[in-house]
Design a protein around this motif. Structure first.
Motif, short mmCIF file in Angstrom:
data_model
loop_
_atom_site.label_atom_id
_atom_site.label_comp_id
_atom_site.label_asym_id
_atom_site.label_seq_id
_atom_site.Cartn_x
_atom_site.Cartn_y
_atom_site.Cartn_z
N PHE A 79 0.83 -1.20 0.00
CA PHE A 79 0.00 0.00 0.00
C PHE A 79 0.87 1.25 0.00
O PHE A 79 0.51 2.27 -0.60
N ARG A 80 2.02 1.20 0.63
CA ARG A 80 2.91 2.35 0.76
C ARG A 80 3.37 2.90 -0.60
O ARG A 80 3.75 4.06 -0.70
N GLU A 81 3.29 2.08 -1.66
CA GLU A 81 3.66 2.53 -3.00
C GLU A 81 2.76 3.67 -3.47
O GLU A 81 3.15 4.47 -4.32
N ARG A 82 1.55 3.75 -2.95
CA ARG A 82 0.57 4.74 -3.39
C ARG A 82 0.92 6.15 -2.99
O ARG A 82 0.48 7.11 -3.62
N ILE A 83 1.69 6.32 -1.93
CA ILE A 83 2.00 7.64 -1.39
C ILE A 83 3.51 7.79 -1.32
O ILE A 83 4.18 7.09 -0.56
N ARG A 84 4.03 8.71 -2.12
CA ARG A 84 5.47 8.94 -2.17
C ARG A 84 5.75 10.43 -2.05
O ARG A 84 5.00 11.25 -2.57
N VAL A 85 6.82 10.76 -1.37
CA VAL A 85 7.29 12.14 -1.28
C VAL A 85 8.76 12.13 -1.68
O VAL A 85 9.56 11.37 -1.11
N ASP A 86 9.07 12.93 -2.68
CA ASP A 86 10.42 12.98 -3.23
C ASP A 86 10.93 11.59 -3.59
O ASP A 86 12.08 11.24 -3.35
#
Length: 143
Positions: A79-86
């Motif tokens: 799920f963490r792939e959906r939200i990225r910063v830099d």
């Protein structure tokens, strides 16, 4: 709340299905203070190529030195792939803390926000926090 527990709760919200219209997500973002007036957002819609366009926009921003947040759907493995910063996935601890905050705020809502609406709220919560901005969502009473 630990990451696995938070993700299990999020996936449990899939029973609420989908809802047409923007009323529910607008309420979630408004009451949580998650959309600051100065936010610059590119929303990519359409049938094909959304992921590619978003990946290119993210790469262009990062190459130009602009700190960018990327929210995509679906994910392939985590799920963490959906939200990225830099270019970096949201850390498990940030995802768990953000979902706990959102869960507490929407506990008694009817209609209940959907999986996608909650994931969007989590992304908007994570973007300024991960970029180092001093944005803090408002409390329920607007402070």
């Amino acid at each position: 709340m630990q990451y696995r527990e938070a993700i299990d709760w999020l996936y449990g919200t899939q029973l609420f299905g989908i809802k047409l219209g923007l009323d529910n997500v607008a309420r979630l973002l408004r009451e949580s203070g998650l959309l600051p007036p100065a936010a610059r957002i590119a929303h990519v819609a359409g049938t094909n190529g959304k992921g590619s366009i978003c990946a290119m926009l993210d790469a262009i921003c990062r190459q130009a030195g602009v700190k960018a947040g990327l929210f995509t759907s679906p994910h392939l493995i985590s799920f963490r792939e959906r939200i990225r910063v830099d270019g970096e996935m949201i850390p498990e601890g940030d995802a768990a803390a953000g979902l706990a905050l959102i869960r507490d705020r929407i506990a008694d809502w009817d209609p209940h926000p959907t999986f996608f609406e909650i994931a969007l709220a989590l992304a908007l919560l994570a973007f300024p926090a991960r970029r180092g901005a001093s944005h803090h969502p408002r409390n329920r009473d607007g402070r």
